[in-house]
Design an enzyme around this catalytic site. Structure first.
Site, PDB file in Angstrom:
ATOM      1  CG  HIS A 121     -13.890   1.753   7.949  1.00  0.00           C
ATOM      2  ND1 HIS A 121     -12.747   2.416   8.347  1.00  0.00           N
ATOM      3  CD2 HIS A 121     -14.902   2.324   8.647  1.00  0.00           C
ATOM      4  CE1 HIS A 121     -13.051   3.331   9.254  1.00  0.00           C
ATOM      5  NE2 HIS A 121     -14.352   3.315   9.448  1.00  0.00           N
ATOM      6  CG  ASP A 177      12.793   8.746  12.137  1.00  0.00           C
ATOM      7  OD1 ASP A 177      12.522   9.152  13.285  1.00  0.00           O
ATOM      8  OD2 ASP A 177      13.392   7.690  11.911  1.00  0.00           O
TER       9      ASP A 177
END
Length: 506
Positions: free
Chosen positions: A424, A230
């Site tokens: 990661h 949005d």
């Protein structure tokens, strides 16, 4: 002369031409040139094919991507120009000390990466995949207008199916849902899985789909993780869509992957939207007979930019550290950009500007010469440099190359820490004042061959929070000692050295 003899003669002649090109016309650093020479000499035909596909010289950005980039930049560049003029004229008067201390980084990102200054109204850091996906699902369910989502990897596992079900539900409700996934990164995910969204009224597209007729894009993948909901909420960071991030969902994993992801609100979302629209439109243009300008302004109106830019300049002038609003710049880089390494250059500039400490988390550590030199010079200047790498790696050949880099860099005073599991996360914290988080690994692939995105925060409070996260992680880690690496077997060290030679190609 037989066909085989003719083929051999042509292949050897072409291979020799490529060797001459690398020797005399290749302009990249010597380490990378040497690696390509080894590949061409010892793997004549294969090396030549790999050079065409993977060197970066033979990628020509598609006309559709350039057309779309120019169109979207035509909307944003006038405001970037206003910011440059304002910043240069007023930087001495600005109240935020991080902006003032690192003004060269701000300007470099403006000039080199076409990056506007924006603000975040709220920032939430996720280091746990379960928490991130839980909040993402909540935000997706509350979407009213649009959901734009892109991931390098989108698995059809438990969390992937959960997200897909939500996307399909919102599409049926009339929300504009667009999902962009990388064709190679998500190669193990069946096309039927993505087609569910199309059948529900949404749209899914692969980025640079691998085709026999277009092999030169094989190596240029979209590594970005970017979600805009949005125009109010954004997510970016290192996490892909996969069960490996959540305890118990991947039974073969002893530990879930440790990563860093962000949930953001504020006008920085428009910069994230700009990146998504360029990637989406360049993937959709042609396939769905779109024009470069079709639907781009729908959630990106010029009127909003004009009003927004005035507010940004006012916020910049009145910014007081500690307020909820944090000045930021979203940086994108990719093989189609003029310099190709905007994020790497930003990170090097950050390292060179460090006055005290440098904290790095990265899943891969095979830096190029420029990045290595920056770290060594900073270490020789007395900076506290700590780099966290995985204790358990997902790729053995990358670990082998990284170990040799680490073994050679420890004597400079750089401390390396092995995280217990696979980390990661892609973060860089400077002086506990400046931090960048995103999708970029410390390797040539991220620096030059992948489409990446990072966000840099000019705020001491937020940087301190990330430094504390690093230090908490460090307590779980094992310090990597050079003596231990030196005691490794001769065969192992030989493999490390061999893999390091080819690290520019990994």
């Amino acid at each position: 002369m037989t066909f085989f003899n003719i083929f051999t003669l042509v292949a050897n002649t072409l291979n020799l031409i490529f060797i001459i090109f690398v020797l005399f016309f290749e302009r990249k650093e010597s380490g990378r040139r040497f690696a390509w020479l080894l590949a061409l000499v010892f793997l004549p035909v294969v090396g030549m094919i790999l050079y065409i596909l993977c060197s970066g010289h033979f990628f020509t950005s598609t006309r559709k991507m350039e057309k779309i980039r120019k169109y979207i930049f035509s909307i944003t560049n006038p405001f970037l120009h206003q910011q440059k003029e304002f910043y240069i004229a007023n930087k001495e008067k600005l109240k935020n000390p991080c902006i003032k201390d690192y003004d060269d980084i701000v300007l470099m990102n403006m000039l080199n990466a076409n990056s506007n200054i924006t603000f975040t109204d709220s920032t939430e850091i996720f280091t746990c995949g379960h928490d991130m996906f839980e909040q993402l699902c909540k935000d997706l369910l509350e979407a009213k207008d649009f959901i734009y989502m892109q991931f390098f990897i989108f698995h059809n596992d438990e969390i992937g199916k959960k997200l897909m079900d939500i996307l399909c539900r919102k599409a049926r409700e009339g929300v504009d849902v667009k999902l962009l996934y990388d064709d190679v990164g998500s190669i193990l995910t069946p096309l039927l899985f993505f087609s569910k969204l199309d059948l529900a009224g949404g749209q899914s597209l692969p980025f640079f789909p691998v085709k026999i007729g277009a092999p030169l894009t094989l190596n240029f993948r979209n590594h970005r993780k970017n979600v805009i909901i949005d125009g109010k909420v954004g997510y970016l960071g290192g996490m892909n869509v996969g069960d490996e991030y959540i305890i118990g969902l991947r039974k073969k994993l002893a530990h879930p992957w440790r990563d860093t992801h962000l949930r953001l609100t504020g006008n920085c979302i428009l910069s994230m939207l700009e990146i998504f629209l360029i990637d989406w439109q360049s993937s959709a243009f042609g396939k769905k007979a779109l024009k470069a300008t079709d639907k781009v302004p729908q959630y990106y109106p010029i009127e909003r930019f004009e009003k927004l830019n005035k507010q940004i300049l006012e916020d910049l002038k009145n910014d007081i550290p500690g307020d909820n609003k944090i000045p930021t710049q979203v940086i994108a880089s990719g093989p189609n950009d003029l310099y190709k390494s905007e994020i790497r250059d930003m990170m090097i500039r950050m390292i060179m500007d460090a006055k005290d400490s440098i904290f790095i988390q990265t899943p891969y550590f095979t830096p190029d010469e420029a990045f290595s030199s920056a770290l060594k010079i900073a270490a020789l200047s007395g900076k506290d440099i700590r780099i966290m790498v995985p204790g358990k790696w997902d790729k053995a050949y990358v670990k082998a190359a990284a170990m040799e880099f680490i073994r050679q860099m420890i004597p400079y005073g750089i401390k390396f820490y092995a995280y217990p599991g696979f980390i990661h996360s892609k973060t860089l914290v400077i002086d506990k004042k400046l931090v960048t988080i995103g999708t970029t690994n410390i390797d040539t692939r991220s620096f030059e061959l992948h489409f990446e995105m990072n966000i840099i925060f000019y705020d001491e409070t937020f940087a301190n929070k990330n430094a504390e996260i690093f230090l908490e992680d460090q307590k779980k880690c094992t310090l990597i000692e050079k003596e231990t690496l030196d005691k490794s077997s001769f065969i192992k060290r030989t493999i490390w050295g061999f893999c390091k030679l080819f690290s520019p190609l990994m």
